[in-house]
Enzyme design. Structure first.
Site, PDB file in Angstrom:
ATOM      1  CG  ASP A  77      -1.925   1.079   1.366  1.00  0.00           C
ATOM      2  OD1 ASP A  77      -1.376   2.196   1.067  1.00  0.00           O
ATOM      3  OD2 ASP A  77      -2.902   0.965   1.366  1.00  0.00           O
ATOM      4  CG  HIS A  78       1.115   4.419  -2.904  1.00  0.00           C
ATOM      5  ND1 HIS A  78      -0.112   3.870  -3.511  1.00  0.00           N
ATOM      6  CD2 HIS A  78       1.187   5.778  -2.949  1.00  0.00           C
ATOM      7  CE1 HIS A  78      -0.840   5.176  -3.834  1.00  0.00           C
ATOM      8  NE2 HIS A  78      -0.055   6.080  -3.633  1.00  0.00           N
TER       9      HIS A  78
ATOM     10  CG  HIS B 191      -4.502   4.545  -0.323  1.00  0.00           C
ATOM     11  ND1 HIS B 191      -3.424   3.544  -0.394  1.00  0.00           N
ATOM     12  CD2 HIS B 191      -4.637   4.716  -1.659  1.00  0.00           C
ATOM     13  CE1 HIS B 191      -3.281   2.979  -1.763  1.00  0.00           C
ATOM     14  NE2 HIS B 191      -3.941   3.947  -2.441  1.00  0.00           N
TER      15      HIS B 191
HETATM   16  C1  BG6 Z   1      -4.169   4.724  -6.104  1.00  0.00           C
HETATM   17  C2  BG6 Z   1      -5.339   4.934  -6.609  1.00  0.00           C
HETATM   18  O1  BG6 Z   1      -4.022   3.545  -5.069  1.00  0.00           O
HETATM   19  O2  BG6 Z   1      -3.870   5.949  -4.987  1.00  0.00           O
HETATM   20  C3  BG6 Z   1      -5.790   6.241  -7.378  1.00  0.00           C
HETATM   21  O3  BG6 Z   1      -5.826   3.615  -7.174  1.00  0.00           O
HETATM   22  C4  BG6 Z   1      -5.414   7.458  -6.363  1.00  0.00           C
HETATM   23  O4  BG6 Z   1      -7.053   6.253  -8.050  1.00  0.00           O
HETATM   24  C5  BG6 Z   1      -4.004   7.134  -5.729  1.00  0.00           C
HETATM   25  O5  BG6 Z   1      -5.366   8.415  -7.260  1.00  0.00           O
HETATM   26  C6  BG6 Z   1      -3.647   8.214  -5.059  1.00  0.00           C
HETATM   27  O6  BG6 Z   1      -2.191   8.080  -4.614  1.00  0.00           O
HETATM   28  P1  BG6 Z   1      -1.534   9.525  -3.977  1.00  0.00           P
HETATM   29  O7  BG6 Z   1      -0.195   8.934  -3.615  1.00  0.00           O
HETATM   30  O8  BG6 Z   1      -1.447  10.384  -5.245  1.00  0.00           O
HETATM   31  O9  BG6 Z   1      -2.313  10.068  -3.082  1.00  0.00           O
END
Ligand code: BG6
Length: 513
Positions: free
Chosen positions: A201-202, A264
């Site tokens: 989960d980045h 997230h």
């Molecule tokens: C991804 C989603 O996991 O996270 C996207 O699939 C979303 O829809 C993105 O835009 C948001 O990531 P960040 O790091 O830009 O907040």
């Protein structure tokens, strides 16, 4: 509102640039689905940054795997990605040296012969690059291919190699409901031991997210007040101003709840709400997170609001509505916005609501956690309407995940002058100005941790199942009660009116961002 900045002592600034001693063992990163955007935009730039910082072993290689025959163009394409998305400079010879470590293999994910070839290629790389049989498989593919790839890796002896170790990173979405997540977990665990599995989960790779734990557990002053006795409520906002960016088929099946809330946003919530773990080891941290998720009460449908964007203006540009997006059903009922009120049944949080909201095409791109403290039991000071600030505001701690990463604390201060007027002021800590560096993209940290075998910042199967257990009934209830008012918010606004009602009926309002 006045702002006071918090600066870091100059002698400590060096700490931010001190080389890390965390260098993984030799190995090969094998990226399945390498022709997709993620590889070029995020993974290769992240690996290159690790290399630049001396955080990759010398004996290292990358193999891209995808169906298309890209053998001749792949490395060049990755070089472009490093320059375009990773801030690399044209003509930088270190990029060329790095790109020499990149290879490519075209194969169908359900074809045995492809895996036989892949195994042979990896053995050849071991001989040439000294990578010692260590593999990190990264599944950056659509979820329908997860099982095939995992099965074949097992069948071809690549999950438990005789020499070296094998690990697998699995990209989200990890299941689309509780049942599918369980099935997938069972399939994965048939082939790989849980210690080999890294569900990514980045968000967990973001510095500011990790800093929540440091803020709470490395400072003595916040933890004593981090509970129901002092905190009124918590708000978590994950707002994006972008739309679905051409990902119609994916988003139609996902929606905001599956796409960002179940993963997230829930990760953010767990970091705010968890008990101090006994250590910073993977099992302790992940165990505490699961306890938080399991303590959340089932969510009644009246504590949920969903929305879908209509056309509108974002950043001065007219943008189309969700139903007009490419490859989206013109009558789609997929939600692009979700707001929820969550309640926890544990000693720390009983009676403290957590309000969550996430959506696309909102007014701004902002991810933040807002903790509102209770007012003092007695307000001594006059709230005269003719003062400069006509209401004494509660203390608010805001943890800004992105952009402008930082933490701020709002408190009341006396306005200079003969009267006792109280106005809110803000103490502000900003990553960029305090440390003089921008925080890295989450993938760098997570790829490094996976190469090191550190699972602390990755999801455990129990955690994934706990969050799905919570949201599957919501998703089912939403399917039953079709939304009648979609689209119900204009692009460029803060979402549907009903979301204000959700928090407003408790006498509260969304934090103005
Ligand atoms: C991804 C989603 O996991 O996270 C996207 O699939 C979303 O829809 C993105 O835009 C948001 O990531 P960040 O790091 O830009 O907040």
């Amino acid at each position: 509102m006045a702002t006071t900045e918090v600066k870091i002592a100059p002698e400590n600034l060096q700490a931010a640039s001190r080389p890390s001693e965390r260098v993984p063992e030799p190995g090969v990163v094998v990226i399945f689905g390498a022709s997709g955007d993620l590889t070029k935009r995020k993974l290769l730039p992240a690996l290159f940054h690790l290399e630049q910082q001396g955080l990759l072993p010398k004996e290292f290689a990358i193999v891209g795997v995808a169906r298309r025959d890209l053998k001749d163009t792949f490395a060049g394409d990755m070089k472009d990605g490093i320059i375009k998305y990773g801030g690399g400079e044209k003509g930088d010879s270190t990029i060329d040296e790095f790109i020499e470590k990149v290879d490519y293999q075209a194969m169908n994910f359900d074809d045995d012969s492809g895996y036989t070839d892949l195994k042979a290629l990896l053995e050849k790389i071991d001989k040439e690059h000294g990578t010692k049989g260590n593999r990190l498989f990264y599944l950056a593919v659509a979820p329908e291919y997860f099982s095939d790839i995992i099965d074949h890796l097992g069948k071809h002896g690549m999950a438990h190699p005789e020499k070296g170790h094998a690990r697998v990173i699995i990209e989200k979405p990890f299941g689309h409901d509780l049942e599918s997540a369980r099935e997938l977990n069972d399939e994965v665990n048939k082939v790989f031991e849980e210690q080999q599995v890294f569900r990514i989960d980045h968000y967990l790779g973001k510095e500011t997210v990790q800093n929540i734990l440091v803020f709470r557990f490395a400072n003595g002053i916040f933890e004593p007040i981090w509970n129901r006795n002092y905190i009124d409520h918590v708000q978590i906002t994950a707002a994006e101003n972008i739309g679905i960016e051409g990902r119609g088929p994916f988003y139609e099946k996902a929606g905001a709840l599956r796409d960002v809330v179940q993963n997230h946003v829930m990760e953010l919530l767990s970091f705010v709400a968890m008990e101090p773990p006994v250590s910073f080891e993977a099992d302790s941290v992940r165990g505490e997170k699961v306890k938080v998720w399991r303590a959340i009460k089932p969510i009644p449908i009246e504590n949920t609001v969903r929305g879908q964007y209509a056309l509108g203006m974002v950043d001065g540009q007219q943008v189309q509505g969700y139903r007009e997006e490419d490859r989206v059903d013109p009558n789609s009922t997929t939600e692009t916005y979700a707001a929820l009120k969550l309640e926890m049944e544990n000693w720390r949080w009983a009676g403290v609501p957590f309000y969550l909201r996430a959506g696309k095409r909102l007014a701004k791109r902002v991810t933040e956690i807002m903790i509102q403290f209770k007012q003092p039991p007695l307000l001594l000071f006059d709230r005269s309407a003719d003062g400069p600030c006509n209401e004494i505001q509660p203390n608010v701690l805001t943890i800004r995940i992105q952009p402008d990463e930082g933490i701020s604390l709002r408190f009341g201060a006396k306005v200079p002058g003969p009267d006792t007027n109280v106005c809110p002021v803000v103490m502000d800590f900003q990553y960029a100005s305090a440390f003089g560096v921008n925080s890295a993209n989450g993938y760098e940290r997570l790829l490094l941790d996976a190469m090191l075998g550190d699972q602390t910042l990755f999801a455990h199967r129990d955690g994934v199942e706990a969050t799905w257990a919570l949201y599957t009934p919501v998703l089912e209830a939403w399917v039953k009660a079709k939304p009648r008012d979609f689209p119900n918010y204009r692009s460029g606004t803060w979402g549907p009116k009903a979301a204000d009602g959700l928090i407003g009926r408790d006498g509260r309002q969304w934090h103005r961002i």
